[in-house]
Enzyme design. Structure first.
Site, PDB file in Angstrom:
ATOM      1  N   ARG A 106       0.824  -1.337  -0.101  1.00  0.00           N
ATOM      2  CA  ARG A 106       0.222   0.080  -0.310  1.00  0.00           C
ATOM      3  C   ARG A 106       0.554   1.300   0.146  1.00  0.00           C
ATOM      4  O   ARG A 106       1.951   1.224   1.019  1.00  0.00           O
ATOM      5  CB  ARG A 106      -0.399   0.311   1.578  1.00  0.00           C
ATOM      6  CG  ARG A 106      -1.371   1.475   1.353  1.00  0.00           C
ATOM      7  CD  ARG A 106      -2.532   1.728   2.436  1.00  0.00           C
ATOM      8  NE  ARG A 106      -3.751   0.548   2.422  1.00  0.00           N
ATOM      9  CZ  ARG A 106      -5.107   1.309   2.435  1.00  0.00           C
ATOM     10  NH1 ARG A 106      -4.711   2.258   3.533  1.00  0.00           N
ATOM     11  NH2 ARG A 106      -5.785   0.836   1.955  1.00  0.00           N
ATOM     12  N   HIS A 159      -7.492   0.563  -6.202  1.00  0.00           N
ATOM     13  CA  HIS A 159      -7.547   0.143  -5.084  1.00  0.00           C
ATOM     14  C   HIS A 159      -8.681  -1.172  -5.456  1.00  0.00           C
ATOM     15  O   HIS A 159      -9.555  -1.618  -4.777  1.00  0.00           O
ATOM     16  CB  HIS A 159      -8.909   1.251  -4.143  1.00  0.00           C
ATOM     17  CG  HIS A 159      -8.540   0.443  -1.896  1.00  0.00           C
ATOM     18  ND1 HIS A 159      -7.809  -0.057  -1.868  1.00  0.00           N
ATOM     19  CD2 HIS A 159      -9.109   0.993  -1.589  1.00  0.00           C
ATOM     20  CE1 HIS A 159      -7.913  -0.646  -0.631  1.00  0.00           C
ATOM     21  NE2 HIS A 159      -8.502  -0.153   0.063  1.00  0.00           N
ATOM     22  N   GLN A 215     -10.277  -3.262  -2.954  1.00  0.00           N
ATOM     23  CA  GLN A 215     -11.492  -2.940  -2.313  1.00  0.00           C
ATOM     24  C   GLN A 215     -12.776  -3.465  -3.446  1.00  0.00           C
ATOM     25  O   GLN A 215     -13.600  -3.725  -2.838  1.00  0.00           O
ATOM     26  CB  GLN A 215     -11.682  -1.591  -2.314  1.00  0.00           C
ATOM     27  CG  GLN A 215     -13.055  -0.777  -1.600  1.00  0.00           C
ATOM     28  CD  GLN A 215     -13.457  -0.704  -0.165  1.00  0.00           C
ATOM     29  OE1 GLN A 215     -11.754  -0.449   0.222  1.00  0.00           O
ATOM     30  NE2 GLN A 215     -14.108  -1.794  -0.256  1.00  0.00           N
ATOM     31  N   ASP A 264     -16.681   8.466  -1.667  1.00  0.00           N
ATOM     32  CA  ASP A 264     -15.140   8.378  -0.926  1.00  0.00           C
ATOM     33  C   ASP A 264     -15.192   9.812   0.236  1.00  0.00           C
ATOM     34  O   ASP A 264     -15.283  10.475  -0.413  1.00  0.00           O
ATOM     35  CB  ASP A 264     -14.302   7.575  -1.988  1.00  0.00           C
ATOM     36  CG  ASP A 264     -12.785   7.452  -1.096  1.00  0.00           C
ATOM     37  OD1 ASP A 264     -12.609   7.450  -0.382  1.00  0.00           O
ATOM     38  OD2 ASP A 264     -11.950   7.557  -1.941  1.00  0.00           O
ATOM     39  N   CYS A 273     -16.110   2.619   0.866  1.00  0.00           N
ATOM     40  CA  CYS A 273     -15.260   2.302   0.898  1.00  0.00           C
ATOM     41  C   CYS A 273     -14.282   2.392   2.787  1.00  0.00           C
ATOM     42  O   CYS A 273     -13.875   1.210   3.295  1.00  0.00           O
ATOM     43  CB  CYS A 273     -13.638   2.262   0.157  1.00  0.00           C
ATOM     44  SG  CYS A 273     -13.168   3.885   0.209  1.00  0.00           S
ATOM     45  N   ARG A 293     -13.911  -7.505   2.906  1.00  0.00           N
ATOM     46  CA  ARG A 293     -12.521  -6.631   2.404  1.00  0.00           C
ATOM     47  C   ARG A 293     -11.637  -8.135   2.974  1.00  0.00           C
ATOM     48  O   ARG A 293     -10.876  -8.611   2.232  1.00  0.00           O
ATOM     49  CB  ARG A 293     -12.043  -5.802   2.932  1.00  0.00           C
ATOM     50  CG  ARG A 293     -12.412  -4.669   2.999  1.00  0.00           C
ATOM     51  CD  ARG A 293     -12.559  -3.565   1.967  1.00  0.00           C
ATOM     52  NE  ARG A 293     -11.169  -3.521   1.141  1.00  0.00           N
ATOM     53  CZ  ARG A 293      -9.324  -3.518   1.607  1.00  0.00           C
ATOM     54  NH1 ARG A 293     -10.436  -1.891   2.004  1.00  0.00           N
ATOM     55  NH2 ARG A 293      -8.971  -3.455   0.869  1.00  0.00           N
TER      56      ARG A 293
HETATM   57  N1  NVA Z   1      -9.771   7.533  -1.643  1.00  0.00           N
HETATM   58  C1  NVA Z   1      -9.546   7.310  -0.288  1.00  0.00           C
HETATM   59  C2  NVA Z   1      -9.285   5.656  -0.142  1.00  0.00           C
HETATM   60  C3  NVA Z   1      -9.201   5.033   0.875  1.00  0.00           C
HETATM   61  C4  NVA Z   1      -9.639   3.535   1.287  1.00  0.00           C
HETATM   62  C5  NVA Z   1      -7.357   6.896   0.561  1.00  0.00           C
HETATM   63  O1  NVA Z   1      -6.910   6.719  -0.800  1.00  0.00           O
HETATM   64  O2  NVA Z   1      -7.162   7.140   1.185  1.00  0.00           O
HETATM   65  N1   CP Z   2     -11.290   0.532   3.027  1.00  0.00           N
HETATM   66  C1   CP Z   2      -9.795   0.793   3.149  1.00  0.00           C
HETATM   67  O1   CP Z   2      -8.861   0.443   1.906  1.00  0.00           O
HETATM   68  O2   CP Z   2      -9.609   1.376   4.530  1.00  0.00           O
HETATM   69  P1   CP Z   2      -7.999   0.903   4.923  1.00  0.00           P
HETATM   70  O3   CP Z   2      -7.932   2.582   4.633  1.00  0.00           O
HETATM   71  O4   CP Z   2      -8.392   1.788   6.334  1.00  0.00           O
HETATM   72  O5   CP Z   2      -7.219  -0.493   5.287  1.00  0.00           O
END
Ligand code: NVA
Ligand code: CP
Length: 330
Positions: free
Chosen positions: A106, A133, A136, A229, A270, A315
């Site tokens: 990540r 992602h 997700q 989101d 998400c 998830r």
């Molecule tokens: N768009 C958000 C998704 C989090 C799961 C981010 O990248 O922070």
């Molecule tokens: N939806 C998601 O990816 O959550 P986290 O950022 O908590 O992993």
């Protein structure tokens, strides 16, 4: 279906049949877990979990799923390793690939996870980049399938920031799976035209469609899924907040949005979500800019139509399916 050794970097790399296979495998693994059946078929294996950004769901899903499959995990937290600072991605990939059977990443650019995959010699799984992602999306597909019984033909409206990982991933998913996506946002936040073009071309072969609109009334009418989101994503500068709130407030998911979508529509997110001021950042920003909620009202978030916590649980089951399939367990 044999996915052994395949990376999981973005759904563009997967066929609709492969995506469906992973969703169905996740449903089977979920049923087994609910029945108390063990699936520790990957005993003795180990996976590395690299997180250059923070996480609750993705980290916990990888850890629980790996343990359920019998595997050991090493969590590399943001800033705790040499990655990118003292050691290149290519070198890190070769080191971790020699010790682990799989690597989750990540972080920031998609190019990083692609580079990791190029050199690792073991499956690499994308746990979120700026662009995509994909884990997700599998959870979202499973949640939709559980709720509606199928995914093909489902009408999704995605509201808010339409130029980042979640909206990009939704375009790819709807294109691949023959679903209908409306991206509803201020045009300043429309996605990369190249990706739109690619997704429209794929959608033309699956019976899906991709529509972009600034019209928050027509764009939300008669939908099965209303999705949103956060408006400022991880890693984006604090200075973005003011403009995002001004530009995206018309695209907040409210009760009237859900009413227009229809009484059978579900709300999905998400997570994490700014649906009230009960978080440190939410409270600080709420006081600074004078709001009670951001991308979704608390009323919608807590309503009967909201399936966000089922989605969050999924998830884990879907990430388990990805690891199990790409490590050759099923
Ligand atoms: N768009 C958000 C998704 C989090 C799961 C981010 O990248 O922070
Ligand atoms: N939806 C998601 O990816 O959550 P986290 O950022 O908590 O992993």
């Amino acid at each position: 279906m044999n996915l052994k050794g395949k990376h999981f970097l973005k759904l563009l790399d997967y066929t609709p049949e492969e995506i469906e296979y992973l969703v169905n495998l996740a449903a089977e693994l979920k049923a087994k877990k609910k029945n108390g059946e063990r699936v520790d078929v990957l005993k003795g294996r180990n996976v590395a979990l690299i997180f250059e950004k923070t996480s609750t769901r993705t980290r916990c899903s990888f850890e629980v799923a790996a343990h359920d499959l019998g595997m050991g995990t090493t969590y590399l937290e943001p800033d705790s390793s040499q990655i990118g600072k003292k050691e290149s991605i290519a070198d890190t990939a070769r080191v971790l690939g020699s010790m682990y059977e799989g690597i989750e990443y990540r972080g920031y650019g998609q190019a990083i996870v692609e580079e990791l995959a190029k050199y690792a010699g073991v499956p690499v799984w994308n746990g979120l980049t700026n662009e995509f992602h994909p884990t997700q999306m599998l959870a979202d597909l499973l949640t939709i399938k559980e709720h509606f019984g199928h995914t093909k033909g489902i009408k999704v409206v995605y509201m808010g920031d339409a130029r980042y990982n979640m909206a990009n991933s939704w375009m790819v998913t709807c294109a691949k799976m023959g679903m209908h996506l409306t991206l509803c946002s201020n045009k300043k936040y429309f996605p990369d035209p190249e990706l739109v073009k690619t997704c429209k071309e794929i959608a033309a072969t699956t019976g899906g469609s991709i529509t972009l609109t600034e019209d928050a009334v027509e764009g939300t009418r008669d939908k099965d899924v209303v999705y949103t989101d956060v408006w400022v994503s991880m890693g984006e500068p604090d200075s973005e907040w003011e403009a995002r709130i001004a530009d995206l407030t018309p695209y907040k998911v409210t009760k009237s949005v859900m009413e227009r979508a229809g009484k059978d529509a579900v709300f999905m997110h998400c997570l994490p979500a700014y649906h009230d001021l009960k978080t440190e950042i939410g409270k600080a920003k709420g006081e600074q800019f004078g709001f009670e909620d951001l991308e979704v009202t608390d009323e919608v978030f807590e309503s009967e139509q909201s399936v966000v916590f089922k989605e969050a649980e999924n998830r884990m089951h879907t990430i388990k399916a990805v690891m199990a399939a790409t490590l050759g367990a099923f």
